[in-house]
Design a protein around this motif. Structure first.
Motif, PDB file in Angstrom:
ATOM      1  N   PHE A   1     -17.387 -13.833 108.548  1.00 17.42           N
ATOM      2  CA  PHE A   1     -17.894 -13.339 107.264  1.00 17.42           C
ATOM      3  C   PHE A   1     -19.337 -12.872 107.430  1.00 17.42           C
ATOM      4  O   PHE A   1     -20.236 -13.681 107.644  1.00 17.42           O
TER       5      PHE A   1
ATOM      6  N   TYR B   1     -19.166  -7.018 104.373  1.00 17.53           N
ATOM      7  CA  TYR B   1     -18.230  -7.164 103.254  1.00 17.53           C
ATOM      8  C   TYR B   1     -18.795  -6.581 101.958  1.00 17.53           C
ATOM      9  O   TYR B   1     -18.093  -5.866 101.246  1.00 17.53           O
TER      10      TYR B   1
ATOM     11  N   THR C   1     -23.497 -18.578 106.813  1.00 18.88           N
ATOM     12  CA  THR C   1     -22.101 -18.302 107.118  1.00 18.88           C
ATOM     13  C   THR C   1     -21.729 -18.966 108.439  1.00 18.88           C
ATOM     14  O   THR C   1     -22.558 -19.103 109.336  1.00 18.88           O
TER      15      THR C   1
ATOM     16  N   PHE D   1     -15.217 -17.804 108.616  1.00 17.46           N
ATOM     17  CA  PHE D   1     -14.835 -17.039 107.433  1.00 17.46           C
ATOM     18  C   PHE D   1     -15.493 -17.533 106.143  1.00 17.46           C
ATOM     19  O   PHE D   1     -15.183 -17.043 105.056  1.00 17.46           O
TER      20      PHE D   1
ATOM     21  N   GLN E   1     -13.677 -15.627 103.154  1.00 17.30           N
ATOM     22  CA  GLN E   1     -13.128 -14.294 103.385  1.00 17.30           C
ATOM     23  C   GLN E   1     -11.730 -14.426 103.971  1.00 17.30           C
ATOM     24  O   GLN E   1     -11.552 -14.920 105.083  1.00 17.30           O
TER      25      GLN E   1
ATOM     26  N   GLU F   1     -10.183  -8.419 105.487  1.00 21.84           N
ATOM     27  CA  GLU F   1     -11.270  -7.443 105.311  1.00 21.84           C
ATOM     28  C   GLU F   1     -11.455  -7.004 103.862  1.00 21.84           C
ATOM     29  O   GLU F   1     -12.516  -6.497 103.507  1.00 21.84           O
TER      30      GLU F   1
ATOM     31  N   ARG G   1     -10.421  -9.167 100.887  1.00 24.28           N
ATOM     32  CA  ARG G   1     -10.380 -10.211  99.872  1.00 24.28           C
ATOM     33  C   ARG G   1     -11.246 -11.427 100.197  1.00 24.28           C
ATOM     34  O   ARG G   1     -11.234 -11.909 101.327  1.00 24.28           O
ATOM     35  N   VAL G   2     -11.929 -11.912  99.146  1.00 21.03           N
ATOM     36  CA  VAL G   2     -12.732 -13.130  99.233  1.00 21.03           C
ATOM     37  C   VAL G   2     -12.422 -13.993  98.017  1.00 21.03           C
ATOM     38  O   VAL G   2     -12.316 -13.477  96.896  1.00 21.03           O
TER      39      VAL G   2
ATOM     40  N   ARG H   1     -12.553  -5.697  97.914  1.00 23.51           N
ATOM     41  CA  ARG H   1     -13.233  -4.457  98.258  1.00 23.51           C
ATOM     42  C   ARG H   1     -12.345  -3.303  97.830  1.00 23.51           C
ATOM     43  O   ARG H   1     -11.131  -3.331  98.043  1.00 23.51           O
TER      44      ARG H   1
END
Length: 176
Positions: A33, A38, A116, A119, A146, A149, A151-152, A174
């Motif tokens: 992450f 992101y 971080t 993830f 995360q 690529e 979704r979080v 995103r």
């Protein structure tokens, strides 16, 4: 009486510390992450605010736009709550070292310090939150995970005087 109070305080403190996750728990997880990757471009989120018992108090959507120039970034957030209230927050984020970030915004009383690993991201900060005509300084222990690529998942525990007062949960995507 003093011994009883001291014992109670120590017990509560140990319980609260045992409930915390450690960012190092995620060091070997993927994807890695990186906020500057992101939170670049347009994102959308859906979320809710819950009280300390879990009752949903509010629901909201957020449109976000992130811009990065080297180690400095800006994340513009435009909230629309289910009761029609609009709110805007603009984060100014700086990457201070690999995996370490500092963030500020107009309603952030104590700057966010984030780290971080793998993830996961953990932010801790104090936010000025309007409640019933008054402004309360609420501490946030904010975790983002995360998933891929796009979704979080974001979950933040809110505390005041060391006691949980609520929780915020968001699903961020995103717009790729």
């Amino acid at each position: 009486m003093r011994c009883l109070l001291l014992g109670f305080t120590v017990t509560v403190s140990l319980l609260l510390m045992s409930c915390s996750s450690d960012i190092q728990d995620y060091a070997d997880s993927t994807p890695r992450f990186a906020l500057e990757e992101y939170f670049q471009g347009e994102l959308s989120a859906h979320g809710m605010v819950q009280d300390r018992s879990g009752k949903v108090l509010r629901r909201f959507t957020v449109e976000m736009v992130g811009h990065w120039d080297g180690n400095k970034g800006t994340l513009e957030e435009d909230f629309v709550y289910d009761d029609g209230e609009l709110q805007r927050r603009v984060w100014h984020i700086e990457k201070t070292a690999e995996g370490h970030y500092i963030g500020t915004a107009d309603d952030v009383v104590v700057p966010a310090k984030g780290q971080t690993r793998g993830f996961a991201l953990n932010w801790r900060y104090t936010l000025a939150v309007p409640v019933d005509g008054k402004v309360w300084e609420i501490n946030f222990n904010d975790w983002m995970y995360q998933l891929d690529e796009r979704r979080v998942i974001n979950r933040a525990e809110m505390t005041k005087w060391g006691f949980k007062v609520g929780e915020v949960t968001l699903w961020i995507e995103r717009n790729i």
